[in-house]
Write an enzyme that holds these catalytic residues in place. Structure first.
Site, short mmCIF file in Angstrom:
data_model
loop_
_atom_site.label_atom_id
_atom_site.label_comp_id
_atom_site.label_asym_id
_atom_site.label_seq_id
_atom_site.Cartn_x
_atom_site.Cartn_y
_atom_site.Cartn_z
N PHE A 96 0.72 -1.32 -0.10
CA PHE A 96 0.06 -0.15 -0.12
C PHE A 96 0.87 1.46 0.10
O PHE A 96 0.45 2.31 -0.69
CB PHE A 96 -0.93 0.05 1.26
CG PHE A 96 -1.75 -1.04 1.22
CD1 PHE A 96 -3.16 -0.93 0.38
CD2 PHE A 96 -1.70 -2.32 1.72
CE1 PHE A 96 -4.32 -1.97 0.58
CE2 PHE A 96 -2.72 -3.45 1.84
CZ PHE A 96 -3.85 -3.19 1.14
N ARG A 97 1.85 1.31 0.89
CA ARG A 97 2.49 2.58 0.99
C ARG A 97 3.82 2.83 0.50
O ARG A 97 4.26 4.02 0.47
CB ARG A 97 2.73 2.80 2.66
CG ARG A 97 1.22 2.68 3.19
CD ARG A 97 1.22 2.52 4.78
NE ARG A 97 0.09 2.83 5.31
CZ ARG A 97 -1.06 1.82 5.42
NH1 ARG A 97 -0.76 0.72 4.60
NH2 ARG A 97 -2.35 2.02 5.76
N GLN A 137 -4.38 -8.74 7.02
CA GLN A 137 -4.63 -7.46 6.72
C GLN A 137 -4.72 -7.21 5.22
O GLN A 137 -5.17 -6.15 4.68
CB GLN A 137 -3.20 -6.36 7.17
CG GLN A 137 -2.96 -6.63 8.45
CD GLN A 137 -1.79 -5.74 8.84
OE1 GLN A 137 -0.70 -6.39 8.49
NE2 GLN A 137 -1.68 -4.66 9.51
N HIS A 144 -9.48 -6.13 7.07
CA HIS A 144 -9.56 -5.04 6.33
C HIS A 144 -10.50 -5.53 5.13
O HIS A 144 -10.79 -4.57 4.10
CB HIS A 144 -8.28 -4.48 5.83
CG HIS A 144 -7.36 -4.09 6.91
ND1 HIS A 144 -6.15 -3.77 6.51
CD2 HIS A 144 -7.48 -3.46 8.09
CE1 HIS A 144 -5.55 -3.40 7.95
NE2 HIS A 144 -6.37 -3.20 8.60
N CYS A 199 -23.73 -4.74 0.91
CA CYS A 199 -24.55 -3.69 1.30
C CYS A 199 -24.35 -3.33 2.39
O CYS A 199 -24.02 -3.82 3.54
CB CYS A 199 -26.18 -4.09 1.13
SG CYS A 199 -27.23 -2.93 1.62
N CYS A 220 -27.93 -3.73 4.89
CA CYS A 220 -28.37 -5.18 5.39
C CYS A 220 -27.11 -6.23 5.30
O CYS A 220 -27.53 -7.33 5.55
CB CYS A 220 -29.47 -5.39 4.18
SG CYS A 220 -29.20 -5.94 2.71
N CYS A 267 -28.48 -2.24 -3.56
CA CYS A 267 -28.57 -3.57 -3.12
C CYS A 267 -29.93 -4.15 -3.69
O CYS A 267 -30.78 -3.43 -3.58
CB CYS A 267 -28.78 -3.47 -1.78
SG CYS A 267 -29.35 -5.21 -0.84
N CYS A 320 -32.34 -4.72 -0.28
CA CYS A 320 -33.14 -3.63 0.60
C CYS A 320 -32.77 -2.15 0.04
O CYS A 320 -33.47 -1.24 0.15
CB CYS A 320 -32.42 -3.67 1.75
SG CYS A 320 -30.80 -2.79 1.83
#
Length: 257
Positions: free
Chosen positions: A43-44, A109, A129, A137, A140, A162, A165
């Site tokens: 990531f970094r 992670q 993560h 959703c 729900c 969704c 819902c």
């Protein structure tokens, strides 16, 4: 917990193999470093996801349709590079530990689904993560497969909602500003407290609260081992530290029968 007076001596792959062989209830904790060998940048670091594009914060996704559209455009373009790769030797070594009963759980992670793809049952993978390979959703919790959402977005520009819902749908990753998932966090805590060896693979151990689990296990009497290419902030607390490539080191330490 104060660090010991002296840091642990440099370990070898043979030391790692002995530690794993002697373990009874091992927990594996993985970070981005295990997946870089599959071609997923971390990531970094330079070239990683957040050095090439800014993260979209959770509140922006929820409140701003333009940010939702941008997030879905990224997801379907594969710009983040989190999906579509194959497990590497490190993932397969971890899968062998689970299959043999040596390891009880993988706390990860990562969001790339590569532990499941390597054969680890989904109920043994604790994803702190989330997971980028499907969507859920926000209201729900209904699961939505990305393939089912992709055509409507790319052809008609439809932002996913969704089917159950009508709530907002988002890839099942934990975004910046989004609360950590209570269930996986509790599951990871329980697994950390139940293990006799806590093995970190490919994590810099700087992202909290996830990075607190190695010390939790150590305080509870577990042996802490860290395998990472670069030093970590928790090396001084570990009983075994090996600066090495994950795949080759774990392949040698956990040979296939």
């Amino acid at each position: 917990m104060p660090p010991p007076a002296a840091a642990p001596s440099k370990a070898t792959r043979a030391d790692l193999a002995r530690l794993i062989a002697d373990a009874r209830r091992l927990v594996v904790f993985t970070g981005a470093g295990i997946s870089t060998e599959s071609g997923i940048p971390d990531f970094r670091s330079p070239g990683g996801v957040w050095s090439t594009m800014k993260p979209i914060y959770f509140q922006a996704f929820v409140s701003d349709p333009a940010k939702r559209r941008e997030a879905w455009s990224r997801a379907f373009s594969g710009r983040a590079g989190w999906t579509g790769r194959e497990p590497n030797a490190g993932h397969h070594a971890v899968a062998r530990l689970i299959a043999s009963g040596k390891a009880t759980h993988v706390i990860t992670q990562n969001v790339d689904n590569l532990h499941q793809a390597s054969g680890v049952p989904a109920d043994r993978v604790i994803e702190l993560h989330g997971n980028a390979s499907y969507a859920t959703c926000l209201d729900c919790g209904e699961r939505h497969e990305l393939a089912d959402l992709k055509e409507g977005f790319l052809k008609a520009g439809e932002i996913p909602y969704c089917r159950r819902c009508g709530g907002l749908v988002k890839t099942a990753t934990i975004s910046f500003g989004q609360a950590m998932p209570a269930g996986p966090m509790a599951h990871a805590e329980a697994a950390s407290l139940d293990c006799d060896v806590f093995l970190v693979l490919g994590s810099s151990l700087v992202v909290y609260p996830a990075a607190g689990f190695p010390l939790l296990a150590k305080r509870n009497g577990a042996t802490l081992a860290i395998v990472n290419r670069e030093p970590t902030e928790l090396d001084a607390y570990a009983d075994l530290v090996l600066h090495d490539e994950i795949g080759p080191a774990m392949t040698e330490a956990t040979p296939a029968n």
